[in-house]
Design an enzyme around this catalytic site. Structure first.
Site, PDB file in Angstrom:
ATOM      1  N   GLU A  22      67.557  15.658  62.700  1.00 25.96           N
ATOM      2  CA  GLU A  22      68.364  16.875  62.609  1.00 25.96           C
ATOM      3  C   GLU A  22      68.304  17.670  63.914  1.00 25.96           C
ATOM      4  O   GLU A  22      69.272  18.342  64.277  1.00 25.96           O
ATOM      5  CB  GLU A  22      67.885  17.750  61.455  1.00 25.96           C
ATOM      6  CG  GLU A  22      68.119  17.117  60.096  1.00 25.96           C
ATOM      7  CD  GLU A  22      67.605  17.975  58.980  1.00 25.96           C
ATOM      8  OE1 GLU A  22      68.436  18.609  58.292  1.00 25.96           O
ATOM      9  OE2 GLU A  22      66.372  18.051  58.793  1.00 25.96           O
ATOM     10  N   TYR A  58      84.887  42.384  64.808  1.00 25.75           N
ATOM     11  CA  TYR A  58      84.459  41.120  64.202  1.00 25.75           C
ATOM     12  C   TYR A  58      84.351  39.993  65.218  1.00 25.75           C
ATOM     13  O   TYR A  58      83.612  39.043  65.005  1.00 25.75           O
ATOM     14  CB  TYR A  58      85.311  40.729  62.998  1.00 25.75           C
ATOM     15  CG  TYR A  58      86.805  40.734  63.206  1.00 25.75           C
ATOM     16  CD1 TYR A  58      87.449  39.660  63.787  1.00 25.75           C
ATOM     17  CD2 TYR A  58      87.566  41.812  62.785  1.00 25.75           C
ATOM     18  CE1 TYR A  58      88.817  39.660  63.962  1.00 25.75           C
ATOM     19  CE2 TYR A  58      88.944  41.821  62.952  1.00 25.75           C
ATOM     20  CZ  TYR A  58      89.561  40.743  63.549  1.00 25.75           C
ATOM     21  OH  TYR A  58      90.922  40.736  63.713  1.00 25.75           O
ATOM     22  N   LYS A  90      74.018  24.065  54.986  1.00 26.05           N
ATOM     23  CA  LYS A  90      74.036  22.840  55.792  1.00 26.05           C
ATOM     24  C   LYS A  90      74.886  21.820  55.049  1.00 26.05           C
ATOM     25  O   LYS A  90      74.656  21.534  53.874  1.00 26.05           O
ATOM     26  CB  LYS A  90      72.610  22.317  55.954  1.00 26.05           C
ATOM     27  CG  LYS A  90      72.510  21.032  56.752  1.00 26.05           C
ATOM     28  CD  LYS A  90      71.087  20.477  56.738  1.00 26.05           C
ATOM     29  CE  LYS A  90      70.138  21.421  57.391  1.00 26.05           C
ATOM     30  NZ  LYS A  90      68.786  20.873  57.523  1.00 26.05           N
TER      31      LYS A  90
END
Length: 118
Positions: free
Chosen positions: A13, A45, A90
């Protein structure tokens, strides 16, 4: 928000990386911006996205750690934010399961979070 990042406990990962999704809700007083139509009174934003992107670029083992860093960063950089609800997931985690995503969610008020001193 969608990111490609290197968070996880498994060695692959940290090398290969993965897709991550963030759903973010921010509470702020919009009255002045709504009344004046002046961007100076609005939460930018694009800047919030930049802040989140910078935190996502820092590899971590745990999603909990990344999520807390993002919340802390947003409260510190944008004093007009009073409440944050953040979900970080994830995609396709490497765990030999038929699972679309796994993640964490934090919902907190500014005063509660800042009093934790994390």
């Amino acid at each position: 928000m969608n990111f490609y990042a290197y968070h996880g406990v498994m060695p692959q990962e940290n090398t290969i990386g993965n897709q991550f999704t963030i759903n973010l809700k921010l509470k702020t007083n919009i009255c002045k911006a709504a009344q004046t139509d002046d961007v100076a009174y609005a939460l930018n934003y694009a800047e919030v996205f930049r802040s989140v992107s910078q935190e996502m670029a820092i590899p971590s083992h745990l999603l909990e750690h990344v999520a807390m860093r993002i919340v802390r960063c947003l409260f510190e950089e944008y004093p007009q934010i009073s409440h944050i609800s953040l979900r970080l997931a994830k995609r396709n985690p490497p765990m030999n399961a038929d699972l679309v995503e796994a993640g964490v969610e934090i919902t907190t008020e500014r005063d509660d979070f800042m009093s934790l001193n994390i």
